[in-house]
Design a protein around this motif. Structure first.
Motif, PDB file in Angstrom:
ATOM      1  N   UNK A  52       0.839  -1.196   0.000  1.00  0.00           N
ATOM      2  CA  UNK A  52       0.000   0.000   0.000  1.00  0.00           C
ATOM      3  C   UNK A  52       0.877   1.249   0.000  1.00  0.00           C
ATOM      4  N   UNK A  53       1.949   1.212   0.774  1.00  0.00           N
ATOM      5  CA  UNK A  53       2.866   2.362   0.804  1.00  0.00           C
ATOM      6  C   UNK A  53       3.513   2.561  -0.566  1.00  0.00           C
ATOM      7  N   UNK A  54       3.965   1.474  -1.193  1.00  0.00           N
ATOM      8  CA  UNK A  54       4.556   1.576  -2.532  1.00  0.00           C
ATOM      9  C   UNK A  54       3.548   2.171  -3.504  1.00  0.00           C
ATOM     10  N   UNK A  55       2.301   1.678  -3.404  1.00  0.00           N
ATOM     11  CA  UNK A  55       1.256   2.173  -4.303  1.00  0.00           C
ATOM     12  C   UNK A  55       0.986   3.654  -4.090  1.00  0.00           C
ATOM     13  N   UNK A  56       0.971   4.073  -2.828  1.00  0.00           N
ATOM     14  CA  UNK A  56       0.691   5.477  -2.528  1.00  0.00           C
ATOM     15  C   UNK A  56       1.827   6.366  -3.023  1.00  0.00           C
ATOM     16  N   UNK A  57       3.074   5.935  -2.833  1.00  0.00           N
ATOM     17  CA  UNK A  57       4.212   6.728  -3.304  1.00  0.00           C
ATOM     18  C   UNK A  57       4.142   6.887  -4.827  1.00  0.00           C
ATOM     19  N   UNK A  58       3.838   5.800  -5.525  1.00  0.00           N
ATOM     20  CA  UNK A  58       3.695   5.851  -6.982  1.00  0.00           C
ATOM     21  C   UNK A  58       2.581   6.815  -7.380  1.00  0.00           C
ATOM     22  N   UNK A  59       1.483   6.730  -6.633  1.00  0.00           N
ATOM     23  CA  UNK A  59       0.320   7.570  -6.919  1.00  0.00           C
ATOM     24  C   UNK A  59       0.667   9.048  -6.787  1.00  0.00           C
ATOM     25  N   UNK A  60       1.333   9.414  -5.700  1.00  0.00           N
ATOM     26  CA  UNK A  60       1.680  10.822  -5.490  1.00  0.00           C
ATOM     27  C   UNK A  60       2.680  11.270  -6.555  1.00  0.00           C
ATOM     28  N   UNK A 116     -26.233  -9.869  -7.265  1.00  0.00           N
ATOM     29  CA  UNK A 116     -26.617  -8.731  -8.109  1.00  0.00           C
ATOM     30  C   UNK A 116     -25.867  -7.470  -7.679  1.00  0.00           C
ATOM     31  N   UNK A 117     -25.596  -6.599  -8.626  1.00  0.00           N
ATOM     32  CA  UNK A 117     -24.962  -5.297  -8.338  1.00  0.00           C
ATOM     33  C   UNK A 117     -23.601  -5.420  -7.686  1.00  0.00           C
ATOM     34  N   UNK A 118     -22.858  -6.434  -8.082  1.00  0.00           N
ATOM     35  CA  UNK A 118     -21.553  -6.661  -7.480  1.00  0.00           C
ATOM     36  C   UNK A 118     -20.746  -7.514  -8.465  1.00  0.00           C
ATOM     37  N   UNK A 119     -19.670  -6.942  -8.972  1.00  0.00           N
ATOM     38  CA  UNK A 119     -18.864  -7.632  -9.979  1.00  0.00           C
ATOM     39  C   UNK A 119     -17.542  -8.056  -9.343  1.00  0.00           C
ATOM     40  N   UNK A 120     -17.502  -9.292  -8.834  1.00  0.00           N
ATOM     41  CA  UNK A 120     -16.317  -9.742  -8.100  1.00  0.00           C
ATOM     42  C   UNK A 120     -15.158 -10.040  -9.047  1.00  0.00           C
ATOM     43  N   UNK A 121     -13.994  -9.422  -8.745  1.00  0.00           N
ATOM     44  CA  UNK A 121     -12.853  -9.490  -9.661  1.00  0.00           C
ATOM     45  C   UNK A 121     -11.678 -10.306  -9.141  1.00  0.00           C
ATOM     46  N   UNK A 122     -11.769 -10.819  -7.916  1.00  0.00           N
ATOM     47  CA  UNK A 122     -10.648 -11.602  -7.380  1.00  0.00           C
ATOM     48  C   UNK A 122      -9.812 -10.804  -6.392  1.00  0.00           C
ATOM     49  N   UNK A 123      -8.551 -11.230  -6.239  1.00  0.00           N
ATOM     50  CA  UNK A 123      -7.677 -10.612  -5.239  1.00  0.00           C
ATOM     51  C   UNK A 123      -7.036  -9.326  -5.753  1.00  0.00           C
ATOM     52  N   UNK A 138      -2.607  -2.143  -5.450  1.00  0.00           N
ATOM     53  CA  UNK A 138      -3.758  -2.027  -6.347  1.00  0.00           C
ATOM     54  C   UNK A 138      -4.794  -1.017  -5.855  1.00  0.00           C
ATOM     55  N   UNK A 139      -4.763  -0.708  -4.551  1.00  0.00           N
ATOM     56  CA  UNK A 139      -5.764   0.236  -4.014  1.00  0.00           C
ATOM     57  C   UNK A 139      -5.566   1.596  -4.667  1.00  0.00           C
ATOM     58  N   UNK A 140      -4.342   2.133  -4.573  1.00  0.00           N
ATOM     59  CA  UNK A 140      -4.057   3.459  -5.118  1.00  0.00           C
ATOM     60  C   UNK A 140      -4.186   3.523  -6.634  1.00  0.00           C
ATOM     61  N   UNK A 141      -3.980   2.383  -7.285  1.00  0.00           N
ATOM     62  CA  UNK A 141      -4.169   2.355  -8.739  1.00  0.00           C
ATOM     63  C   UNK A 141      -5.656   2.414  -9.098  1.00  0.00           C
ATOM     64  N   UNK A 142      -6.497   2.088  -8.148  1.00  0.00           N
ATOM     65  CA  UNK A 142      -7.934   2.090  -8.426  1.00  0.00           C
ATOM     66  C   UNK A 142      -8.370   0.918  -9.284  1.00  0.00           C
ATOM     67  N   UNK A 143      -7.759  -0.260  -9.061  1.00  0.00           N
ATOM     68  CA  UNK A 143      -8.084  -1.406  -9.924  1.00  0.00           C
ATOM     69  C   UNK A 143      -9.514  -1.922  -9.734  1.00  0.00           C
ATOM     70  N   UNK A 144     -10.109  -1.659  -8.582  1.00  0.00           N
ATOM     71  CA  UNK A 144     -11.524  -2.002  -8.369  1.00  0.00           C
ATOM     72  C   UNK A 144     -12.224  -0.849  -7.649  1.00  0.00           C
ATOM     73  N   UNK A 145     -13.554  -0.853  -7.723  1.00  0.00           N
ATOM     74  CA  UNK A 145     -14.336   0.189  -7.044  1.00  0.00           C
ATOM     75  C   UNK A 145     -14.377  -0.033  -5.535  1.00  0.00           C
ATOM     76  N   UNK A 146     -14.385  -1.298  -5.143  1.00  0.00           N
ATOM     77  CA  UNK A 146     -14.532  -1.625  -3.720  1.00  0.00           C
ATOM     78  C   UNK A 146     -13.435  -2.604  -3.315  1.00  0.00           C
TER      79      UNK A 146
END
Lengths: 357, 357
Positions: free
Chosen positions: A243-251, B209-216, B221-229
């Motif tokens: 998460x830290x790596x991702x945040x640094x990349x993001x900023x 319904x209303x939920x598109x599960x994409x895996x791990x 990946x959080x900061x990249x925004x790879x999924x909505x949730x």
């Protein structure tokens, strides 16, 4: 003069194989001229790469390995196919046989962990190995572990992590008694999971040598550098690191995009380029490359798979320092104090539990 | 025209109390003129602050609360001293009684969680509530939960988190079928803790319904925004959030220091100030302020305690949107589908387990 440090290289590991590992070893040798290398991998390939580095060639022996472990191989398959015959296994085995002092690989982390554990076994009293790495902070660097060598941890394992991490910190951070914190969801004693609270109690009571336990640390305390060693269970540790790596990349991405928005911002960026260069150096992950597998009867270093020669050289140097400064002796010493305390406590409670006569 | 949205404010919560909460409510009202407010707290104090905001005063009722919960109070003590009589409790209770549609507090998170749970109870079929928040990403925003409402999670709870997070995402991100990922230490199906692997299997099979599960999803990946949730257990989620905040602060501090190093870099920063302003806006945590407690029979919003009026207004607006777009109905709908499937599966396995005649 002391004997040289002998490094066993899994020369086939990483995204780029010998092209990077050999060049990286050559670079490390420039800075640590008393290094010697055992290079494991496809002999023809390695000799070809070595031709460009005559100094390294003089200080190296090439040992042919028939198998290279794929970066995406499952650890179980890697073990089945690569035991005894892969460059990864053979590099680790060289440490076991006493032919090398440390093994360095940029290969598949899971396979490296599995092979290192099976080949070297854990230090007496340490149940599970851990993966530790340097983390750049506002104060300098800290050590964070476990980064995913295993998931889940009881209180005893968290104490072992504190012992191992502080031994590594003494070597890398050059402090005799590193400060240690347990990663938690709050700094109050009432918060968090039971294992973390129990580990905190154990660390407070144990008063171990060369380890200054400071209590809980929250996620934002890592980057502030509030302690030298941050201890956590491997699942949370791995997620924190990535998460830290991702945040640094993001900023950094935001900044780059914003700076390219207009002529004026581009001019500003040009004038301030020394500032961006300074940031680039401070955030350069090559400077902190080299995860250390802790708790094994031998030094094993994991380089990031995508590193260039400079980054790989840093991993080799971390291996060098761990050998020179006797990582294993330091871990064994503190662990033995902890175990004597455990034994004394067990005896005391056995005596207390005896029926009164 | 639809009825206004009635917000119950714990006006005493947060590091600054009514000075911020009242100004924040006034600001939210400017943007959401159909809001009405029930303001709970020290009546004299609140009336004094309200005097500066005549529009807000017209749309508000003040209800006196004798007790304010301290920011550092233990939840158990807060409950003992503040039940029924504190501004925090009374704001939540207004939702329970149907006098308000949502409660908003900048107070002590643990106390708010404990009171909300005791007062409102969880939605049938949801065992434990969760805390979810917006996370700025390179693609826009994602929702991450649980951020520490509870620690530890079995597979069923992780599925509940996916259901609740996607309901919130439909409202905030305006997507009909949000993508959902489970936070893990690797993207391969073989990695991670058992609960996470089991939850992944359940989510794949359930086809909710209303939920598109994409895996791990991994931490970066959080900061990249790879999924909505992004769904995770509360311990790791809290650490991920705080580590990301810490890293963003760290990079910003490095940048500021580097830019102040010389006249030339200062001049560069001056020319590029629109770029820095753009970054400041994108990284402004006030824009994502407002954690949502999910899984309760009522909408409860937690503002960061240190927020200013702009940030607090955003938390009020998030509460507003959750009510307007019927968060609870959306959660109940998807949860009921999941439970029908559970019941059908239980019946099927009971039939299968019957001795053959």
């Amino acid at each position: 003069m002391a004997r040289g440090v002998r490094i066993a290289l899994d020369a086939m590991g990483g995204d780029f194989g010998p092209a990077i590992t050999i060049a990286g070893a050559a670079r490390a040798l420039e800075r640590r001229p008393d290094c010697e290398f055992l290079l494991f991998g496809d002999e023809a390939l390695l000799q070809k790469e070595l031709a460009a580095f005559p100094e390294l060639a003089k200080r190296s022996q090439v040992r042919h390995a028939a198998v290279s472990i794929r970066m995406d191989e499952k650890p179980s398959v890697a073990l089945r196919q690569g035991r005894r015959v892969s460059s990864m296994w053979m590099a680790i085995e060289a440490v076991k046989k006493g032919e090398a002092d440390a093994a360095v690989s940029a290969g598949n982390t899971g396979a490296l962990m599995a092979m290192a554990k099976i080949c070297l076994h854990t230090i007496p009293g340490i149940e599970r190995p851990a993966l530790a790495a340097l983390w750049p902070t506002l104060r300098g660097q800290s050590i964070v572990l476990d980064l995913g060598a295993s998931v889940g941890a009881d209180a005893k394992h968290l104490v072992d992590l504190a012992i191992m991490g502080s031994a590594m910190a003494r070597i890398i951070l050059h402090v005799e008694c590193p400060t240690v914190g347990l990663l938690n969801v709050g700094t109050e004693e009432i918060k968090g999971v039971e294992e973390v609270k129990e580990a905190s109690k154990l660390l407070r009571e144990a008063q171990l040598p060369n380890l200054d336990y400071q209590g809980f640390v929250e996620g934002d305390g890592i980057g502030k550098g509030v302690v030298d060693v941050v201890v956590t269970e491997g699942f949370a540790g791995n997620i924190a690191l990535k998460t830290a790596e991702g945040t640094a990349t993001q900023v950094k991405t935001l900044l780059r995009d914003a700076m390219n928005r207009s002529l004026l911002t581009k001019l500003g960026a040009l004038l301030a380029r020394s500032a961006f260069e300074e940031m680039r150096v401070k955030l350069d992950t090559r400077n902190v490359n080299g995860g250390v597998f802790l708790g094994l009867n031998g030094v094993v270093i994991k380089s990031h798979g995508g590193m260039d020669a400079k980054g790989f050289a840093r991993a080799v140097e971390i291996g060098y320092e761990m050998v020179r400064e006797e990582l294993l002796a330091k871990i064994r010493h503190t662990a033995s104090v902890a175990h004597e305390q455990d034994a004394a406590a067990a005896t005391a409670s056995a005596i207390a539990a005896r029926p009164q006569e």
